[in-house]
Design a protein around this motif. Structure first.
Motif, short mmCIF file in Angstrom:
data_model
loop_
_atom_site.label_atom_id
_atom_site.label_comp_id
_atom_site.label_asym_id
_atom_site.label_seq_id
_atom_site.Cartn_x
_atom_site.Cartn_y
_atom_site.Cartn_z
N LEU A 140 0.83 -1.21 0.00
CA LEU A 140 0.00 0.00 0.00
C LEU A 140 0.87 1.26 0.00
O LEU A 140 0.53 2.25 -0.66
N THR A 141 1.98 1.22 0.73
CA THR A 141 2.89 2.36 0.74
C THR A 141 3.46 2.61 -0.65
O THR A 141 3.55 3.75 -1.12
N GLN A 142 3.82 1.52 -1.32
CA GLN A 142 4.38 1.64 -2.67
C GLN A 142 3.31 2.12 -3.66
O GLN A 142 3.57 2.94 -4.52
N PHE A 143 2.09 1.58 -3.51
CA PHE A 143 0.99 2.03 -4.38
C PHE A 143 0.78 3.53 -4.23
O PHE A 143 0.61 4.25 -5.22
N GLU A 144 0.77 3.99 -2.98
CA GLU A 144 0.54 5.42 -2.74
C GLU A 144 1.64 6.25 -3.41
O GLU A 144 1.36 7.22 -4.11
N GLU A 145 2.88 5.80 -3.23
CA GLU A 145 4.01 6.55 -3.80
C GLU A 145 3.92 6.58 -5.33
O GLU A 145 4.13 7.61 -5.96
N ILE A 146 3.55 5.43 -5.91
CA ILE A 146 3.55 5.32 -7.37
C ILE A 146 2.31 5.98 -7.98
O ILE A 146 2.41 6.79 -8.91
N LEU A 147 1.14 5.66 -7.43
CA LEU A 147 -0.11 6.10 -8.09
C LEU A 147 -0.38 7.59 -7.95
O LEU A 147 -1.17 8.15 -8.70
N THR A 148 0.27 8.23 -6.96
CA THR A 148 0.05 9.66 -6.78
C THR A 148 1.10 10.49 -7.52
O THR A 148 1.08 11.72 -7.43
N ARG A 149 2.03 9.82 -8.24
CA ARG A 149 2.98 10.58 -9.06
C ARG A 149 2.21 11.46 -10.04
O ARG A 149 1.15 11.04 -10.54
N PRO A 150 2.74 12.65 -10.32
CA PRO A 150 2.00 13.61 -11.16
C PRO A 150 1.56 13.02 -12.50
O PRO A 150 0.46 13.33 -12.98
N GLU A 151 2.38 12.16 -13.08
CA GLU A 151 2.05 11.62 -14.41
C GLU A 151 0.95 10.55 -14.34
O GLU A 151 0.41 10.16 -15.37
N ILE A 152 0.62 10.07 -13.14
CA ILE A 152 -0.46 9.08 -12.98
C ILE A 152 -1.69 9.73 -12.37
O ILE A 152 -2.81 9.55 -12.85
#
Lengths: 129, 131
Positions: free
Chosen positions: A49-61
């Motif tokens: 979940l921590t990784q999902f948050e970091e990845i999915l909230t990136r500006p390009e996503i």
């Protein structure tokens, strides 16, 4: 809104996350598990979940994490996780749809140890309208 | 004798605010809806609710116990259908049972049932264990 171009893509998370015995101990204590030599089946959600948050909230996503609800969760465990394991996480956005204003995203997380797949986990995340 | 259709013994877990705090720390999920009543009410919830993943972790303990240890749990899935509501100063139940759905190739598939205060809180809950 999630960038639809990201659907089908795989994103690498942080280089490597090392699991500590104290993290396993704390998780086991909550659920009353006395065998702390391996991580309980859902332990790695802590990483995923921590990784999902970091990845999915990136500006390009562009996913809005603040209105997120967890819809469902699945784990396939190929090898138990133990203290000292150094895990890498990759997240694949498998599907995305909008229903009644809610965004419904299915994401798969693959955790690897020494290049070998340890756990795949699927999460359906719902961003409420 | 375990065969398809066998219903496994029910187990009751109890959740309170202290357990939610402990899970928040153990999992890293510090969302205030699981700890702060005022905040939970402000976003339209009836009260503080347990993390869905805490409910799933407790049901996972039931699965691990049946399997003879976490190392034998191969697959585990659940849908979060209703929240477990945890009012201040109370201990609420999480009542878990299971039915053997399939036995094949040294693996047993379970269909799990989880309720709190009589309400089904997880849907489509399944596990495959090595046994």
């Amino acid at each position: 809104m999630l960038n639809p171009d990201s659907v089908g893509s795989t994103f690498a998370g942080t280089d490597s996350i090392t699991v500590s015995q104290s993290e396993i101990d704390a998780f086991c204590a909550v659920i009353g598990e006395t065998d702390t030599t391996i991580a309980p089946p859902t332990f790695t959600i802590r990483i995923t979940l921590t990784q999902f948050e970091e990845i999915l909230t990136r500006p390009e996503i562009g996913l809005d994490w603040s209105r997120l609800v967890h819809g469902d969760q699945k784990f396939e465990i190929f090898s138990p996780v133990k203290a000292g394991d150094a895990l890498t996480c990759a997240a694949t956005i498998e599907s995305y749809r909008v229903a009644a204003g809610n965004e419904i995203v299915s994401v798969r997380s693959d955790l690897h140890r020494d290049g070998k797949l340890v756990i795949s986990a699927w999460s359906t995340l719902v961003v409420r309208a | 004798m375990i065969e398809v259709g066998t219903v496994l013994e029910e187990k009751v877990f109890y959740l309170d605010r202290a357990l939610l705090k402990a899970y928040a720390d153990a999992s890293g999920d510090q969302n205030p809806i699981h700890q702060n009543e005022e905040f939970a009410l402000s976003v339209g919830l009836p009260n503080v609710i347990a993390h869905g993943m805490l409910t799933m972790a407790l049901v996972g303990k039931y699965v691990s116990d049946f399997a003879g240890g976490s190392a034998n749990v191969l697959e585990y899935s659940a849908r979060f259908t209703k929240p477990v509501i945890v009012p201040a100063g109370e201990k609420v139940d999480l009542t878990v049972s299971a039915t053997v759905a399939e036995i094949a190739d040294g693996k047993i598939s379970l269909t799990l049932n989880a309720t709190s205060a009589g309400v089904k809180v997880l849907g489509m809950t399944k596990a495959v264990v090595r046994k």
